[in-house]
Design an enzyme around this catalytic site. Structure first.
Site, short mmCIF file in Angstrom:
data_model
loop_
_atom_site.label_atom_id
_atom_site.label_comp_id
_atom_site.label_asym_id
_atom_site.label_seq_id
_atom_site.Cartn_x
_atom_site.Cartn_y
_atom_site.Cartn_z
N GLU A 65 7.04 -9.04 -11.12
CA GLU A 65 8.49 -9.17 -11.01
C GLU A 65 9.16 -8.49 -12.19
OE1 GLU A 65 9.47 -13.57 -12.59
OE2 GLU A 65 11.03 -12.07 -12.54
N LYS A 105 20.53 -9.01 -11.83
CA LYS A 105 19.47 -9.96 -11.50
C LYS A 105 19.51 -10.16 -9.99
CE LYS A 105 18.27 -14.85 -11.99
NZ LYS A 105 18.66 -16.13 -12.62
N VAL A 133 11.44 -13.92 -8.84
CA VAL A 133 10.23 -14.36 -8.14
C VAL A 133 10.46 -14.32 -6.63
CG1 VAL A 133 8.78 -16.38 -7.66
CG2 VAL A 133 9.32 -15.75 -10.03
N ASP A 144 21.87 -27.16 -8.20
CA ASP A 144 21.25 -25.91 -8.63
C ASP A 144 19.74 -25.97 -8.42
OD1 ASP A 144 20.46 -23.55 -9.75
OD2 ASP A 144 21.50 -23.85 -11.67
N SER A 173 16.61 -23.20 -7.52
CA SER A 173 16.32 -21.77 -7.42
C SER A 173 15.94 -21.36 -6.00
CB SER A 173 15.18 -21.40 -8.35
OG SER A 173 14.83 -20.04 -8.18
N ASP A 195 13.88 -19.32 -5.49
CA ASP A 195 12.43 -19.11 -5.53
C ASP A 195 11.72 -20.10 -4.59
OD1 ASP A 195 12.91 -17.25 -7.49
OD2 ASP A 195 11.91 -18.35 -9.10
N LYS A 243 9.52 -23.22 -15.24
CA LYS A 243 10.08 -23.19 -16.57
C LYS A 243 10.44 -24.58 -17.04
CE LYS A 243 12.15 -19.90 -14.99
NZ LYS A 243 12.95 -18.82 -14.48
N1 PSU Z 1 10.15 -16.52 -15.69
C1 PSU Z 1 10.31 -16.00 -16.90
N2 PSU Z 1 11.45 -15.38 -17.21
C2 PSU Z 1 12.43 -15.21 -16.25
C3 PSU Z 1 12.26 -15.73 -14.96
C4 PSU Z 1 11.09 -16.38 -14.73
O1 PSU Z 1 9.42 -16.11 -17.75
O2 PSU Z 1 13.45 -14.60 -16.55
C5 PSU Z 1 13.26 -15.49 -13.85
C6 PSU Z 1 12.43 -15.27 -12.60
O3 PSU Z 1 12.80 -14.01 -12.10
C7 PSU Z 1 12.83 -16.36 -11.67
C8 PSU Z 1 14.25 -16.53 -12.06
O4 PSU Z 1 12.63 -16.02 -10.33
O5 PSU Z 1 14.19 -16.49 -13.49
C9 PSU Z 1 14.85 -17.80 -11.52
O6 PSU Z 1 16.23 -17.75 -11.64
P1 PSU Z 1 17.13 -18.81 -10.86
O7 PSU Z 1 16.84 -20.13 -11.50
O8 PSU Z 1 18.56 -18.35 -11.07
O9 PSU Z 1 16.73 -18.74 -9.42
MN MN Z 2 20.26 -21.38 -9.79
#
Ligand code: PSU
Ligand code: MN
Length: 325
Positions: free
Chosen positions: A43, A104, A124, A156, A158, A160, A177
């Protein structure tokens, strides 16, 4: 085993054609897929939005090198000037890592980014979708997105998770995370029938830290065992992703107390500044990188490299088993 179309076979000159798939697959990647060699998708949001710009291009190269060190071919995924790319050249890698206007891009953003000829780094969710479409069964990342703390109020969660519920790829990561609500994320993954397999651990890894304090439902102890689980899943045509969660190595783990303090402050600051939506994750990762004296960055880079290498090893085994494609 996978019903997805390959990236297409038209065109030459370094990249294969889009052939109706809407994407350009790098020649090296296309050749590796055609020859049944191991390929690992990577990614790009981790390099554009997850790491400091000064070092992210170098780290992106190191992640690709880690895949190669395992004997597999890396395919970093991104959108460049509106074209989805599976496998980037070095100048594109640098643009996506350091460029000023890199969006993004999660799954919902792919249409607008492509249609408006923008450049985007894939999350992801978007990487899983595009890797599957290109016929790549494995991908490596840092940490998954998931349910955010406070989701009861903010809703919120993701994208993903939705993508993992409907994309049959194997994702090697370091857990979700730690800025997220790991318990809630594991519950959602269970509901969505996404298996989570700990790699040499019974504990769900916590990204910057090795142990989130929660158990994983399954465990494997070698690339061979991981490959066997992938084959078992593929043979049944299950539509969900498989998550292989490998903890950051002990030498690069963040001190759990520093981690907790930084997180509490970062969440408070995000609330104060009213950070919402897709900006939340990059804000918190940036906060960690600025407030931990390099500890979070060291952990993030180490785990990304280790995941790329493990994914490469599993990809090679699957290719050798002749049960891919
Ligand atoms: N893992 C990391 N750094 C990142 C991310 C994941 O170590 O920046 C990113 C990935 O691309 C993941 C995204 O899919 O953050 C999720 O963002 P959100 O919570 O807005 O869906
Ligand atoms: Mn989000």
């Amino acid at each position: 085993m996978r019903p997805m179309s390959r990236g297409g076979a038209a065109g030459r000159a370094g990249t294969a054609g889009t052939a109706g798939t809407g994407m350009l697959v790098a020649e090296e990647v296309r050749d590796a897929l055609a020859a049944g060699r191991g390929v690992v998708a990577l990614e790009s949001t981790i390099i554009s939005h997850g790491l400091p710009k000064q070092t992210s291009a170098g780290t992106a190269r190191e992640i690709e090198a880690a895949v190669r060190s395992a004997g597999a071919v890396p395919a970093t995924v991104a959108v460049v000037d509106g074209t989805v790319r599976v496998g980037l050249g070095d100048d594109e890698l640098v643009r996506v890592a350091e460029g000023p206007h890199v969006v993004k891009a999660s799954v919902r953003d792919l249409g607008p980014v492509a249609g408006r000829r923008l450049t985007g780094a894939t999350t992801v969710a978007a990487t899983a979708y595009l890797a599957g479409r290109a016929g790549i069964g494995l991908f490596a990342t840092g940490g998954l997105g998931g349910v955010h703390r406070g989701a009861r109020e903010s809703w919120d969660e993701s994208a993903d998770l939705a993508a993992l519920s409907s994309t049959p790829v194997t994702v090697v990561c370091a857990g979700v995370k730690s800025i997220l609500d790991t318990a809630a994320t594991l519950e959602r993954l269970e509901t969505l029938s996404v298996p989570v397999v700990g790699y040499r651990t019974d504990a769900m890894p916590g990204f910057y830290v090795r142990d989130s304090g929660l158990p994983v439902p399954w465990r494997v102890d070698s690339p061979e065992e991981a490959a066997a689980v992938v084959r078992g899943r593929d043979a049944l045509g299950l539509p969900q992703a498989l998550v292989v969660a490998q903890p950051v190595d002990p030498d690069h783990e963040m001190d759990p107390d520093l981690h907790e303090r930084t997180l509490v402050d970062g969440l408070a600051e995000a609330a104060r500044r009213r950070v919402t939506g897709k900006d939340v994750t990059p804000f918190l990762l940036g906060w960690f990188h600025e407030h931990t004296g390099g500890a979070s960055l060291a952990a993030n880079v180490a785990l990304a490299l280790a995941n790329a290498r493990l994914a490469g090893l599993v990809a090679v085994l699957l290719a050798a088993g002749g049960d891919e494609g």
